[in-house]
Design a protein around this motif. Sequence first.
Motif, PDB file in Angstrom:
ATOM      1  N   SER A 135       0.812  -1.216   0.000  1.00 39.43           N
ATOM      2  CA  SER A 135       0.000   0.000   0.000  1.00 39.43           C
ATOM      3  C   SER A 135       0.842   1.260   0.000  1.00 39.43           C
ATOM      4  O   SER A 135       0.354   2.340  -0.361  1.00 39.43           O
ATOM      5  N   SER A 136       2.118   1.135   0.409  1.00 33.86           N
ATOM      6  CA  SER A 136       2.976   2.330   0.429  1.00 33.86           C
ATOM      7  C   SER A 136       3.216   2.865  -0.978  1.00 33.86           C
ATOM      8  O   SER A 136       3.679   3.995  -1.147  1.00 33.86           O
ATOM      9  N   SER A 137       2.887   2.062  -1.998  1.00 35.67           N
ATOM     10  CA  SER A 137       2.996   2.558  -3.372  1.00 35.67           C
ATOM     11  C   SER A 137       1.993   3.668  -3.649  1.00 35.67           C
ATOM     12  O   SER A 137       2.078   4.352  -4.674  1.00 35.67           O
ATOM     13  N   ALA A 138       1.041   3.868  -2.728  1.00 39.29           N
ATOM     14  CA  ALA A 138       0.064   4.945  -2.893  1.00 39.29           C
ATOM     15  C   ALA A 138       0.668   6.310  -2.585  1.00 39.29           C
ATOM     16  O   ALA A 138       0.158   7.330  -3.045  1.00 39.29           O
ATOM     17  N   TYR A 139       1.742   6.330  -1.782  1.00 36.28           N
ATOM     18  CA  TYR A 139       2.309   7.629  -1.402  1.00 36.28           C
ATOM     19  C   TYR A 139       3.838   7.689  -1.508  1.00 36.28           C
ATOM     20  O   TYR A 139       4.401   8.755  -1.740  1.00 36.28           O
ATOM     21  N   GLY A 140       4.536   6.540  -1.373  1.00 39.30           N
ATOM     22  CA  GLY A 140       5.998   6.553  -1.423  1.00 39.30           C
ATOM     23  C   GLY A 140       6.558   7.005  -2.758  1.00 39.30           C
ATOM     24  O   GLY A 140       7.342   7.966  -2.821  1.00 39.30           O
ATOM     25  N   PRO A 141       6.206   6.338  -3.879  1.00 45.50           N
ATOM     26  CA  PRO A 141       6.728   6.774  -5.181  1.00 45.50           C
ATOM     27  C   PRO A 141       6.344   8.219  -5.524  1.00 45.50           C
ATOM     28  O   PRO A 141       7.145   8.949  -6.119  1.00 45.50           O
ATOM     29  N   ALA A 142       5.133   8.620  -5.154  1.00 46.22           N
ATOM     30  CA  ALA A 142       4.707   9.996  -5.446  1.00 46.22           C
ATOM     31  C   ALA A 142       5.573  11.004  -4.710  1.00 46.22           C
ATOM     32  O   ALA A 142       5.978  12.040  -5.280  1.00 46.22           O
ATOM     33  N   GLU A 143       5.897  10.723  -3.432  1.00 43.00           N
ATOM     34  CA  GLU A 143       6.743  11.627  -2.661  1.00 43.00           C
ATOM     35  C   GLU A 143       8.153  11.685  -3.250  1.00 43.00           C
ATOM     36  O   GLU A 143       8.748  12.757  -3.354  1.00 43.00           O
ATOM     37  N   ALA A 144       8.675  10.550  -3.674  1.00 40.68           N
ATOM     38  CA  ALA A 144      10.008  10.516  -4.282  1.00 40.68           C
ATOM     39  C   ALA A 144      10.022  11.286  -5.601  1.00 40.68           C
ATOM     40  O   ALA A 144      10.950  12.064  -5.871  1.00 40.68           O
ATOM     41  N   PHE A 145       8.992  11.079  -6.429  1.00 42.40           N
ATOM     42  CA  PHE A 145       8.934  11.744  -7.731  1.00 42.40           C
ATOM     43  C   PHE A 145       8.849  13.262  -7.569  1.00 42.40           C
ATOM     44  O   PHE A 145       9.569  14.017  -8.240  1.00 42.40           O
ATOM     45  N   ARG A 146       7.972  13.715  -6.661  1.00 49.93           N
ATOM     46  CA  ARG A 146       7.849  15.167  -6.435  1.00 49.93           C
ATOM     47  C   ARG A 146       9.144  15.767  -5.905  1.00 49.93           C
ATOM     48  O   ARG A 146       9.485  16.909  -6.221  1.00 49.93           O
ATOM     49  N   PHE A 157      15.259   9.883  -3.031  1.00 51.39           N
ATOM     50  CA  PHE A 157      15.235   8.481  -2.605  1.00 51.39           C
ATOM     51  C   PHE A 157      14.881   8.377  -1.123  1.00 51.39           C
ATOM     52  O   PHE A 157      14.064   7.540  -0.720  1.00 51.39           O
ATOM     53  N   ALA A 158      15.459   9.246  -0.311  1.00 49.22           N
ATOM     54  CA  ALA A 158      15.205   9.202   1.134  1.00 49.22           C
ATOM     55  C   ALA A 158      13.793   9.656   1.468  1.00 49.22           C
ATOM     56  O   ALA A 158      13.099   9.025   2.275  1.00 49.22           O
ATOM     57  N   LEU A 159      13.356  10.759   0.854  1.00 50.75           N
ATOM     58  CA  LEU A 159      12.028  11.270   1.177  1.00 50.75           C
ATOM     59  C   LEU A 159      10.916  10.385   0.625  1.00 50.75           C
ATOM     60  O   LEU A 159       9.767  10.497   1.060  1.00 50.75           O
ATOM     61  N   GLY A 160      11.261   9.523  -0.308  1.00 55.44           N
ATOM     62  CA  GLY A 160      10.308   8.512  -0.769  1.00 55.44           C
ATOM     63  C   GLY A 160      10.455   7.217   0.004  1.00 55.44           C
ATOM     64  O   GLY A 160       9.962   6.166  -0.416  1.00 55.44           O
ATOM     65  N   GLY A 161      11.127   7.304   1.154  1.00 56.34           N
ATOM     66  CA  GLY A 161      11.395   6.121   1.957  1.00 56.34           C
ATOM     67  C   GLY A 161      10.150   5.438   2.475  1.00 56.34           C
ATOM     68  O   GLY A 161      10.203   4.281   2.907  1.00 56.34           O
ATOM     69  N   ALA A 190       5.883  -0.452  -7.029  1.00 56.37           N
ATOM     70  CA  ALA A 190       6.477   0.868  -6.762  1.00 56.37           C
ATOM     71  C   ALA A 190       7.391   1.299  -7.901  1.00 56.37           C
ATOM     72  O   ALA A 190       7.326   2.451  -8.369  1.00 56.37           O
ATOM     73  N   GLY A 191       8.243   0.381  -8.348  1.00 54.94           N
ATOM     74  CA  GLY A 191       9.129   0.724  -9.464  1.00 54.94           C
ATOM     75  C   GLY A 191       8.346   0.986 -10.736  1.00 54.94           C
ATOM     76  O   GLY A 191       8.651   1.921 -11.496  1.00 54.94           O
ATOM     77  N   GLY A 192       7.315   0.173 -10.983  1.00 52.90           N
ATOM     78  CA  GLY A 192       6.492   0.374 -12.178  1.00 52.90           C
ATOM     79  C   GLY A 192       5.774   1.704 -12.168  1.00 52.90           C
ATOM     80  O   GLY A 192       5.670   2.373 -13.206  1.00 52.90           O
ATOM     81  N   ILE A 193       5.275   2.118 -11.015  1.00 47.82           N
ATOM     82  CA  ILE A 193       4.578   3.407 -10.917  1.00 47.82           C
ATOM     83  C   ILE A 193       5.527   4.552 -11.246  1.00 47.82           C
ATOM     84  O   ILE A 193       5.163   5.500 -11.969  1.00 47.82           O
ATOM     85  N   LEU A 194       6.762   4.488 -10.757  1.00 48.49           N
ATOM     86  CA  LEU A 194       7.737   5.547 -11.066  1.00 48.49           C
ATOM     87  C   LEU A 194       8.013   5.621 -12.567  1.00 48.49           C
ATOM     88  O   LEU A 194       8.114   6.714 -13.145  1.00 48.49           O
ATOM     89  N   ILE A 195       8.123   4.471 -13.210  1.00 51.66           N
ATOM     90  CA  ILE A 195       8.370   4.462 -14.654  1.00 51.66           C
ATOM     91  C   ILE A 195       7.164   5.018 -15.410  1.00 51.66           C
ATOM     92  O   ILE A 195       7.308   5.785 -16.374  1.00 51.66           O
TER      93      ILE A 195
END
Length: 674
Positions: free
Chosen positions: A51-62, A237-241, A280-285
């Motif tokens: 479920s962290s893919s709901a907010y982790g990748p978004a925080e890293a991308f931003r 990377f860290a803030l998307g931890g 998570a990796g797929g969402i970033l791509i």
Amino acid sequence: MRHSRAGRYQWGVNVRTLFGGKKDFRDPSIFHRVSLVAFFAWVGLGADGLSSSAYGPAEAFRSLGQGHYYMAIFLAVAVALTVFIISYGYSRIIEQFPQGGGGYVVASKHLGALPGLVSGSALLVDYVLTIAVSVASAGDAVFNFLPDGWHHYKLVAILGVLLFLTIMNLRGVKESIVVLTPIFIVFLLTHAVVIIGAIAVNAGEAGAVAHSVAHDFHADTTALGFGAMGLIFMRAFALGGGTFTGIEAVSNGLAIMREPRVRTGKRTMVLMATSLSITAGGILIVYLLMHVDREMAKPEHAGQTLNYVMSDVFAGHWTIAGLKVGKIFVVLTIVSEGALLIVAAQAGFVDGPRVMSNMALDQWLPSRFASLSEQLTMHNGVYLMAGAAAAVLVYTNGDLDTLVVMYSINVFLTFSLSNLAMMRHWWRVRRQGAWKWPMAIHALGFVVCASILAITCVEKFTEGGWITLVITGVVIGLCLWVKRHYRQVARTLQELSRELSLEGVPGVPPPVGELDPKKPIAVILAGGYGGLGIHTLLQIPRVFPNQFDQAMFVSVGVIDAGTFKGETEVAALEAKTSADLGKYVDLARTQMGWRAGTKSGLGTEAVAELERLCREVHAQFPRAVFFAGKLVFRQESWWQRLMHNETAHAVQRRLELDGVTMVVLPIRMARLSR
């Protein structure tokens, strides 16, 4: 009285309906029926990470910032590698600690009691925040579809979901997971369609994307240099931890898994690591391929989450026979995401009370947090986790950005300590076989986790990070105080045992004959053999001289989180209870000349089982007088009642309702009252 009993019965029926029926811990199949196979463990515990893919990748991308979004391709690789590194480390912890306990147990064993306390306290705060972050993020996802005028009801809705989860977990872990499994499956299917579909649709532009990434990379190396680029990347990377949070849940919840637990736990870890790294990796791509950064700037996407925009850009335009099926799919995708976040809160409700029970068994927390309910759940821990999560949600008003920062700090503190502990373990056993590869993996995991922890603390200290550090520090302080109190009580009881020791005192001829039901009998409610029970026994002839010459010792072996791990542990508890009672019988017979007997039982709740046993004894011995000892403090306060159970007075109140005489003999703890 008839009306009162009917009322109590009706209330009992309602409670039983709400929280589920009583489970029989003596049933040989109970451990099989309440445990989880790898799939359900993946749902209940792996959902936290997924479920962290709901907010982790978004925080890293931003966090990459304008002009550096091309780094998302490298972030995706780094995220996948990090997930597998941390997961591998926790798989080795599962092998070393097959009874579960995760970060708290491994740090306690290999680093010492205080590092273990820090890890355990961090985990407790982390699991409270797991619940808070999950339900708050679910609220954000669902309220994306609702009019702005409804948003001031979001906190109320979130608290309602929290109440629902609390009730479900009081019914039982497996029951709650089975109910929520369809949500997990819908999430996997919808997100697989988005990720695989978006990559397939844009496969023809792979060359153009690669050229764009290479161009932007070259431009950054010329303008910024590798050092500055590295800082940008590491910060994102860290803030998307938050993406990595939840990986530890499997090792902490190992005790609820189906035998063989190690194999089940490792399978669950593989399922979770694979699904999380791909998602998570797929969402970033997909963010990069579909230019989500540009789409976010459009008015129609204002205030929406990155995952919503991603889904809408991919599928929002689909139509079949004039029906906007794309919009339906987008709604289903985001609702499933929000619902999965609710499932993810399970990790907090499953593992949080288990960490509390382990700490309670080590006397860092009040012992009642290791007790089980009729449904064999750690109900006190569930109540505390729910109450603390509600307090956090109210304090932050359900603001997800603040909660994610608070959340990420503690999980990486635990990750760091766990990897450091395993490094020490492999160094100690380096002469026993292959150790360099595991040592290298744990060392890499420690460096990654400690770096993320340091960067998050520095970057987000003023944005909520300090709150987590303060709360964790307060929890550690409270645990130290609880431990000190229990140690003082233990020392006092040991001194009392030595003072009352009858070793070397000439005995008396043992009595002949069986217990006489027609004569008075002193029934002593005894726990483990020690100062409290001995003091109670020796006080009886002093307070009631020449009244008794026979005694019955009654004890209950309490099934708690430390013993409810299998049939072997339950049998061992039963044997220990009988052995302790045997020592009291020998004491009464050889030192006091009394005839003596025993009656024992097992139960999850001491008062109810003691009441049952006492009624059976009274039916057999009508002239029985019941006795129990109780620690008495000079200035008793609420926290002392929390630390020490009120078993003696609770049983006394229940027996007195039927006219049965019970005397509570005090043991003064004067030195602890200062």
